[in-house]
Structures are given as C-alpha cells and as structure tokens.
Design a protein around this motif. Structure first.
Motif, PDB file in Angstrom:
ATOM      1  N   GLY A  86      -0.997 -18.413  37.497  1.00 42.66           N
ATOM      2  CA  GLY A  86      -0.555 -19.805  37.539  1.00 42.66           C
ATOM      3  C   GLY A  86       0.812 -19.957  36.892  1.00 42.66           C
ATOM      4  N   ARG A  87       1.398 -21.161  37.088  1.00 41.24           N
ATOM      5  CA  ARG A  87       2.746 -21.422  36.562  1.00 41.24           C
ATOM      6  C   ARG A  87       2.682 -22.485  35.473  1.00 41.24           C
ATOM      7  NH1 ARG A  87       6.331 -23.138  41.503  1.00 41.24           N
ATOM      8  NH2 ARG A  87       4.833 -24.835  41.391  1.00 41.24           N
ATOM      9  N   ARG A  88       3.425 -22.282  34.404  1.00 45.59           N
ATOM     10  CA  ARG A  88       3.431 -23.240  33.288  1.00 45.59           C
ATOM     11  C   ARG A  88       3.749 -24.654  33.763  1.00 45.59           C
ATOM     12  NH1 ARG A  88       1.735 -21.345  28.790  1.00 45.59           N
ATOM     13  NH2 ARG A  88       2.284 -19.227  28.195  1.00 45.59           N
ATOM     14  N   GLU A  89       4.667 -24.757  34.719  1.00 49.56           N
ATOM     15  CA  GLU A  89       5.091 -26.090  35.169  1.00 49.56           C
ATOM     16  C   GLU A  89       3.948 -26.845  35.874  1.00 49.56           C
ATOM     17  OE1 GLU A  89       7.824 -23.780  37.808  1.00 49.56           O
ATOM     18  OE2 GLU A  89       7.667 -25.577  39.047  1.00 49.56           O
ATOM     19  N   ASP A  90       2.906 -26.157  36.285  1.00 48.16           N
ATOM     20  CA  ASP A  90       1.775 -26.812  36.956  1.00 48.16           C
ATOM     21  C   ASP A  90       0.676 -27.217  35.985  1.00 48.16           C
ATOM     22  OD1 ASP A  90       2.987 -26.541  39.426  1.00 48.16           O
ATOM     23  OD2 ASP A  90       2.125 -24.540  39.745  1.00 48.16           O
ATOM     24  N   ALA A  91       0.808 -26.796  34.742  1.00 49.98           N
ATOM     25  CA  ALA A  91      -0.250 -27.090  33.760  1.00 49.98           C
ATOM     26  C   ALA A  91       0.127 -28.301  32.909  1.00 49.98           C
ATOM     27  CB  ALA A  91      -0.475 -25.868  32.862  1.00 49.98           C
ATOM     28  N   TRP A  92      -0.880 -28.938  32.381  1.00 51.11           N
ATOM     29  CA  TRP A  92      -0.685 -30.104  31.502  1.00 51.11           C
ATOM     30  C   TRP A  92      -0.051 -29.666  30.190  1.00 51.11           C
ATOM     31  CZ3 TRP A  92      -3.072 -31.087  26.676  1.00 51.11           C
ATOM     32  CH2 TRP A  92      -2.877 -32.391  26.176  1.00 51.11           C
ATOM     33  N   GLU A  93       0.789 -30.555  29.658  1.00 51.48           N
ATOM     34  CA  GLU A  93       1.427 -30.272  28.382  1.00 51.48           C
ATOM     35  C   GLU A  93       1.174 -31.424  27.424  1.00 51.48           C
ATOM     36  OE1 GLU A  93       4.937 -27.401  28.917  1.00 51.48           O
ATOM     37  OE2 GLU A  93       5.784 -29.277  28.145  1.00 51.48           O
ATOM     38  N   ARG A  94       0.863 -31.092  26.178  1.00 57.08           N
ATOM     39  CA  ARG A  94       0.626 -32.131  25.157  1.00 57.08           C
ATOM     40  C   ARG A  94       1.974 -32.629  24.659  1.00 57.08           C
ATOM     41  NH1 ARG A  94      -3.666 -29.986  21.527  1.00 57.08           N
ATOM     42  NH2 ARG A  94      -2.028 -28.696  20.656  1.00 57.08           N
ATOM     43  N   LYS A  95       2.157 -33.967  24.722  1.00 58.26           N
ATOM     44  CA  LYS A  95       3.496 -34.490  24.421  1.00 58.26           C
ATOM     45  C   LYS A  95       3.855 -34.384  22.940  1.00 58.26           C
ATOM     46  CE  LYS A  95       2.055 -39.311  24.015  1.00 58.26           C
ATOM     47  NZ  LYS A  95       2.153 -40.655  24.554  1.00 58.26           N
ATOM     48  N   TYR A  96       2.824 -34.305  22.081  1.00 56.58           N
ATOM     49  CA  TYR A  96       3.115 -34.323  20.636  1.00 56.58           C
ATOM     50  C   TYR A  96       3.738 -33.037  20.127  1.00 56.58           C
ATOM     51  CZ  TYR A  96      -0.046 -38.207  21.285  1.00 56.58           C
ATOM     52  OH  TYR A  96      -0.624 -39.339  21.754  1.00 56.58           O
ATOM     53  N   ASP A  97       3.288 -31.900  20.678  1.00 61.97           N
ATOM     54  CA  ASP A  97       3.796 -30.626  20.150  1.00 61.97           C
ATOM     55  C   ASP A  97       4.141 -29.609  21.238  1.00 61.97           C
ATOM     56  OD1 ASP A  97       1.314 -30.000  21.069  1.00 61.97           O
ATOM     57  OD2 ASP A  97       0.514 -29.242  19.178  1.00 61.97           O
ATOM     58  N   GLY A  98       4.076 -30.030  22.517  1.00 57.76           N
ATOM     59  CA  GLY A  98       4.497 -29.141  23.603  1.00 57.76           C
ATOM     60  C   GLY A  98       3.476 -28.072  23.992  1.00 57.76           C
ATOM     61  N   TYR A  99       2.247 -28.165  23.414  1.00 58.09           N
ATOM     62  CA  TYR A  99       1.200 -27.193  23.811  1.00 58.09           C
ATOM     63  C   TYR A  99       0.987 -27.253  25.324  1.00 58.09           C
ATOM     64  CZ  TYR A  99      -3.631 -26.082  25.092  1.00 58.09           C
ATOM     65  OH  TYR A  99      -4.739 -25.626  25.742  1.00 58.09           O
ATOM     66  N   ASN A 100       1.056 -26.085  25.971  1.00 56.93           N
ATOM     67  CA  ASN A 100       0.870 -26.006  27.422  1.00 56.93           C
ATOM     68  C   ASN A 100      -0.492 -25.367  27.697  1.00 56.93           C
ATOM     69  OD1 ASN A 100       0.967 -24.460  30.069  1.00 56.93           O
ATOM     70  ND2 ASN A 100       2.829 -25.656  30.249  1.00 56.93           N
ATOM     71  N   ALA A 101      -1.289 -26.014  28.560  1.00 57.08           N
ATOM     72  CA  ALA A 101      -2.692 -25.613  28.754  1.00 57.08           C
ATOM     73  C   ALA A 101      -2.874 -24.485  29.772  1.00 57.08           C
ATOM     74  CB  ALA A 101      -3.530 -26.821  29.166  1.00 57.08           C
ATOM     75  N   LEU A 102      -1.784 -23.890  30.258  1.00 61.65           N
ATOM     76  CA  LEU A 102      -1.958 -22.895  31.331  1.00 61.65           C
ATOM     77  C   LEU A 102      -2.911 -21.766  30.948  1.00 61.65           C
ATOM     78  CD1 LEU A 102      -1.120 -22.062  34.208  1.00 61.65           C
ATOM     79  CD2 LEU A 102       0.583 -20.576  33.158  1.00 61.65           C
ATOM     80  N   THR A 158      -5.185 -21.597  28.649  1.00 59.29           N
ATOM     81  CA  THR A 158      -6.559 -22.088  28.472  1.00 59.29           C
ATOM     82  C   THR A 158      -7.219 -22.307  29.831  1.00 59.29           C
ATOM     83  OG1 THR A 158      -5.794 -23.225  26.490  1.00 59.29           O
ATOM     84  CG2 THR A 158      -7.948 -23.882  27.355  1.00 59.29           C
ATOM     85  N   ASP A 159      -6.516 -22.994  30.731  1.00 63.07           N
ATOM     86  CA  ASP A 159      -7.083 -23.308  32.054  1.00 63.07           C
ATOM     87  C   ASP A 159      -7.412 -22.027  32.830  1.00 63.07           C
ATOM     88  OD1 ASP A 159      -6.768 -26.003  31.509  1.00 63.07           O
ATOM     89  OD2 ASP A 159      -4.967 -26.243  32.723  1.00 63.07           O
ATOM     90  N   LEU A 160      -6.482 -21.091  32.830  1.00 68.50           N
ATOM     91  CA  LEU A 160      -6.706 -19.847  33.590  1.00 68.50           C
ATOM     92  C   LEU A 160      -7.841 -19.028  32.973  1.00 68.50           C
ATOM     93  CD1 LEU A 160      -3.188 -18.507  34.660  1.00 68.50           C
ATOM     94  CD2 LEU A 160      -4.514 -20.382  35.593  1.00 68.50           C
ATOM     95  N   THR A 161      -7.937 -19.098  31.659  1.00 69.33           N
ATOM     96  CA  THR A 161      -8.985 -18.336  30.974  1.00 69.33           C
ATOM     97  C   THR A 161     -10.368 -18.903  31.275  1.00 69.33           C
ATOM     98  OG1 THR A 161      -7.433 -17.719  29.234  1.00 69.33           O
ATOM     99  CG2 THR A 161      -9.765 -17.551  28.693  1.00 69.33           C
ATOM    100  N   ILE A 162     -10.470 -20.228  31.293  1.00 68.23           N
ATOM    101  CA  ILE A 162     -11.771 -20.844  31.612  1.00 68.23           C
ATOM    102  C   ILE A 162     -12.172 -20.486  33.050  1.00 68.23           C
ATOM    103  CG2 ILE A 162     -13.031 -23.012  31.899  1.00 68.23           C
ATOM    104  CD1 ILE A 162     -11.212 -24.180  29.677  1.00 68.23           C
ATOM    105  N   ALA A 163     -11.209 -20.559  33.970  1.00 63.70           N
ATOM    106  CA  ALA A 163     -11.517 -20.228  35.375  1.00 63.70           C
ATOM    107  C   ALA A 163     -11.997 -18.778  35.480  1.00 63.70           C
ATOM    108  CB  ALA A 163     -10.288 -20.459  36.249  1.00 63.70           C
ATOM    109  N   MET A 164     -11.316 -17.886  34.760  1.00 62.75           N
ATOM    110  CA  MET A 164     -11.708 -16.471  34.803  1.00 62.75           C
ATOM    111  C   MET A 164     -13.105 -16.295  34.211  1.00 62.75           C
ATOM    112  SD  MET A 164     -11.047 -13.458  35.768  1.00 62.75           S
ATOM    113  CE  MET A 164      -9.560 -12.453  35.784  1.00 62.75           C
ATOM    114  N   ASP A 165     -13.410 -17.042  33.174  1.00 59.71           N
ATOM    115  CA  ASP A 165     -14.742 -16.899  32.577  1.00 59.71           C
ATOM    116  C   ASP A 165     -15.827 -17.380  33.547  1.00 59.71           C
ATOM    117  OD1 ASP A 165     -15.916 -15.808  30.233  1.00 59.71           O
ATOM    118  OD2 ASP A 165     -16.668 -17.791  29.747  1.00 59.71           O
ATOM    119  N   HIS A 166     -15.550 -18.483  34.258  1.00 60.55           N
ATOM    120  CA  HIS A 166     -16.497 -18.930  35.291  1.00 60.55           C
ATOM    121  C   HIS A 166     -16.707 -17.820  36.326  1.00 60.55           C
ATOM    122  CE1 HIS A 166     -16.806 -23.589  35.075  1.00 60.55           C
ATOM    123  NE2 HIS A 166     -16.658 -23.080  33.868  1.00 60.55           N
TER     124      HIS A 166
END
Ligand SMILES: Cc1cc2nc3c(=O)[nH]c(=O)nc-3n(C[C@H](O)[C@H](O)[C@H](O)COP(=O)(O)O)c2cc1C
Length: 172
Positions: free
Chosen positions: A80-96, A98-106
C-alpha cells in the motif's frame, strides 16, 4: 473451529509441500478475510498480490533466500501507499503499517482455518522484492507470507513460548 482454537493452532510454518497447489476457492476465502479487515477511516489502503506463477515466485524467493520459503506454491504480499492511508492531524501518525498488518493477520488466520500454513516474513530484502514485482518506490510492503500445505517438517511446530498474562496485563 472456534476462535480460541484457531489462534492457538496458528504457527509459523517453515516447510511446505511444493507440488500441492492451493485450491482457488480457499484462496478466495482467505483474500475475502483480508478484504474484511478494519482500517483507519475505512481507507482500505491495501492491495493483495497473490503470486502463483513459477516465473514470478522464482524472483520473489530471491528476496528471502531460505530453503523452506522456496517450497511454498503461493506467496502473498500486502502492499500500500502512505498517501492512501489515514493520517492523524495532531502528530502526523500514518496508519498504513497498522492497516496492512491487520489485513495480513486476517489473511493468515483465515489460511489457518483452511488448513494451510503461513509465516509472517518481515526480514525480506525490500529492494529485491520491489524489483521482482515491479513495484513503485512509494508502494510499501511490511510483511509477506508463504502459503501452502505444510510438509511433515513444517508441521513439526515448536510449542508456543509466550509470556504469562500476569506479566503482560496491567489491571487498573
Ligand atoms: C512482524 C513479524 C515479522 C516476522 N518476520 C519473520 C521472518 O522474517 N522470518 C521468519 O521465519 N519468521 C518471522 N516471523 C515469525 C516469528 O518468528 C513468530 O511469529 C514467532 O517466533 C512466534 O512463533 P509462532 O508464529 O509459531 O507462534 C515474524 C513475525 C512477525 C509478527
């Protein structure tokens, strides 16, 4: 199989039956489990690359040169691409990641439910993998997994070593 049995059964499988192909219906159910994974803001920033062709497998295997990895008839790559993942506005945390890891675990748990073996692999060489799959530099891969029927050696799973709950849970 109930969920508790499933999570206990899943192990890292490091030995596969190379000639035993994974049935398409099983593969589709496994991918469907990945599709159902949660993701930040439901962005679903993933693509599942399913590698079954001998030609591409040969190149992908070079990214993680272990004998047992060569045996697997399928490799799944979640990218996946960082630009497609949600980002937290407060500190710039990018969920890519996390999202890819959860999908892989499923995907990995669904494969276990189908009687198939998998193994999280993060120690691959990204440059070789990118070249093998013709990925763009912005396409990130955090984990790949072989998929297939475990060989006798692969089934010789070591007992689970886990910290006791008492040392990892804080009750407040
Ligand atoms: C993020 C992550 C990366 C891992 N990378 C590798 C790897 O590169 N090669 C490997 O053989 N196992 C890898 N593993 C598997 C772990 O070694 C394994 O999950 C752990 O020893 C527990 O064993 P179990 O999966 O059989 O319960 C990885 C696991 C995780 C979660």
């Amino acid at each position: 199989m109930n969920f508790n049995d499933l999570v206990r059964l899943r192990s890292s499988i490091r030995g596969y039956e190379p000639a035993k192909a994974v049935e398409k219906d099983k593969l589709l159910r496994i991918l469907e489990a990945g599709r159902m994974a949660p993701s930040a803001k439901n962005n679903q920033p993933w693509t599942f690359v399913v590698i079954t062709s001998a030609e591409v497998l040969k190149e992908v295997h070079k990214a993680y040169a272990r004998d047992w990895f060569w045996q697997a008839p399928v490799v799944i790559v979640v990218k996946g691409r960082r630009e497609d993942a949600w980002e937290r506005k407060y500190d710039g945390y990018n969920a890519l990641e996390t999202d890819l890891t959860i999908a892989m675990d499923h995907i990995i748990l669904a494969a276990t439910a189908e009687g198939l073996g998998t193994c999280w692999i993060a120690a691959f060489e990204p440059e070789i993998l990118h070249k093998a799959l013709g990925l763009k530099p912005e396409e990130m891969v955090f984990a790949i997994t072989p998929l297939g029927y475990p060989s006798e050696k692969g089934l010789m799973v070591v007992p689970k070593v886990r910290k006791p709950l008492s040392s990892i849970v804080e009750w407040r």
